[in-house]
Design an enzyme around this catalytic site. Sequence first.
Site, PDB file in Angstrom:
ATOM      1  N   ALA A 189      -4.141   8.082  -4.484  1.00 25.81           N
ATOM      2  CA  ALA A 189      -2.363   7.575  -4.904  1.00 25.81           C
ATOM      3  C   ALA A 189      -2.311   6.112  -5.014  1.00 25.81           C
ATOM      4  O   ALA A 189      -2.796   5.361  -4.362  1.00 25.81           O
ATOM      5  CB  ALA A 189      -1.809   7.911  -3.859  1.00 25.81           C
ATOM      6  N   GLY A 249       0.675  -0.886   0.009  1.00 23.80           N
ATOM      7  CA  GLY A 249      -0.174   0.291   0.577  1.00 23.80           C
ATOM      8  C   GLY A 249       1.151   1.063   0.029  1.00 23.80           C
ATOM      9  O   GLY A 249       2.363   1.511   0.101  1.00 23.80           O
ATOM     10  N   ASN A 250      -0.269   2.641   0.583  1.00 23.59           N
ATOM     11  CA  ASN A 250       0.693   3.739   0.629  1.00 23.59           C
ATOM     12  C   ASN A 250       0.319   4.700   1.536  1.00 23.59           C
ATOM     13  O   ASN A 250      -0.482   4.213   2.364  1.00 23.59           O
ATOM     14  CB  ASN A 250       1.224   4.105  -0.623  1.00 23.59           C
ATOM     15  CG  ASN A 250      -0.040   4.980  -1.432  1.00 23.59           C
ATOM     16  OD1 ASN A 250      -1.076   5.859  -0.581  1.00 23.59           O
ATOM     17  ND2 ASN A 250      -0.905   4.580  -2.270  1.00 23.59           N
ATOM     18  N   ARG A 251       1.034   6.132   1.819  1.00 23.45           N
ATOM     19  CA  ARG A 251       0.525   6.143   3.150  1.00 23.45           C
ATOM     20  C   ARG A 251      -0.148   7.196   2.774  1.00 23.45           C
ATOM     21  O   ARG A 251      -0.823   7.949   4.203  1.00 23.45           O
ATOM     22  CB  ARG A 251       1.654   7.318   3.974  1.00 23.45           C
ATOM     23  CG  ARG A 251       3.093   6.469   4.349  1.00 23.45           C
ATOM     24  CD  ARG A 251       4.595   6.970   4.753  1.00 23.45           C
ATOM     25  NE  ARG A 251       5.691   6.211   4.945  1.00 23.45           N
ATOM     26  CZ  ARG A 251       6.104   5.815   5.427  1.00 23.45           C
ATOM     27  NH1 ARG A 251       4.691   5.040   6.539  1.00 23.45           N
ATOM     28  NH2 ARG A 251       6.531   4.950   5.893  1.00 23.45           N
ATOM     29  N   SER A 252      -0.849   7.500   1.868  1.00 18.96           N
ATOM     30  CA  SER A 252      -1.965   7.833   1.344  1.00 18.96           C
ATOM     31  C   SER A 252      -3.509   7.871   3.095  1.00 18.96           C
ATOM     32  O   SER A 252      -3.862   7.102   2.495  1.00 18.96           O
ATOM     33  CB  SER A 252      -2.664   7.876  -0.106  1.00 18.96           C
ATOM     34  OG  SER A 252      -4.006   8.575  -0.165  1.00 18.96           O
TER      35      SER A 252
END
Length: 397
Positions: free
Chosen positions: A273, A206-209
């Site tokens: 994102a 995943g990502n930090r959005s």
Amino acid sequence: MLRGKNVLLAISAGIAAYKSAYLCRALIKKGAKVKVLMTPQSTHFIAPLTLSTLSKNPVTVEYFNSENGEWNNHVELAKWADFFLLAPATANTLGKMANGICDNVLLATYFSMEKPVYFAPAMDLDMYQHPAIKANINKLVEYGNRFIPAESGELASGLEGEGRMAEPDQIIERLEAEGQGKLQSKKLLITAGPTFEPLDPVRFIGNRSSGKMGYAIAQEAINRGAEVTLVSGPSDLAKPKGAMVIEVETAKQMFEAVKANFKAQDCLIMSAAVSDYTPKVVAAQKMKKKTDELTLELQKTDDILKFVGDNKRNDQFLVGFALETENEETNAKQKLEKKRLDLIVLNSLQDKGAGFSHDTNKVTFIDKDNNKVAFELKEKQQVAKDLFSELEKRWLD
Ligand code: CTP
């Protein structure tokens, strides 16, 4: 917005019908003319006499007046109205509206409406969460009706939760907000948050959005009168009030949701994102640690924005985001061209307080004619306002 407007206030049979008297009075105080329609069952909750006295107009409950046989012309009523407001909207009436069932004059008038229709559901929390009722609400929004979501609070059943009709003052506020601005009645598709790409049943890439920027954009668009469909990746944030929300997890699901909805939209704002890569194989069982090193094989996801850029109509406006760490402006301009965008919002991770998870952001807007406007670090809500003032100048002036 309400001064001089003809409003059909439609009441279905829920306990929140007692609030309709206040709503009727508030509409009149704002300068609207009100005619009231009621389902026969709703007259058990509030007397037509109360509403005819407040609205200074006869109340329509039946297809015809039993005393003189006069027909209550639903088509004429629908033509008279500038908008139709169903408050409270019960599960039963919503279900009939969503499925073409027309067994009273309120419904016949609804089906004759060509002007905007608003509906403010009121029901018990389990009913409000039921998939069949959610599906009906979604269907009504797809048909172009405007959803005024129920609120959380104490319910008539004694339970606490979501399902209470929005307060009359809030309904009035929403109606007034929609009367202004160029975005009124425009259909906006907004994506927000991260995507999660599963590796196995318990892990993902995943990502930090956080979704904060996209949710702020969605809320601002709703406040300006737009009809918003929000495609959201996993996010803990409260859903923007008044948006039709499609929750997704993976880039593929986001792509499918955008593809399915884009045609009907006037504008896409792609603030999500989206993961650029996804695991080639998703393990059916939890992956065990067997080796000292592990190499994951990833494959590219579809570029959603590029697909839309390549397939959009000329009248559709396309906004993308670029989150860069170096050569910011050059990279953003390249993305704008490659994906055929009308506008790109550049945020640099080099700016303190900008980008993922923060409540603030520092953005530069670049349009397809190479005009550039840079803003200071601001709250994301304020950035959303700036976005729409820039977007309106380029798209709607
Ligand atoms: N985007 C998209 N689909 C993807 C990846 C990104 O629609 N699979 C969108 C994002 O929502 C954003 C814009 O494209 O609006 C730019 O995203 P970014 O990942 O920065 O651009 P890329 O083209 O993927 O370029 P790079 O990763 O090389 O920086």
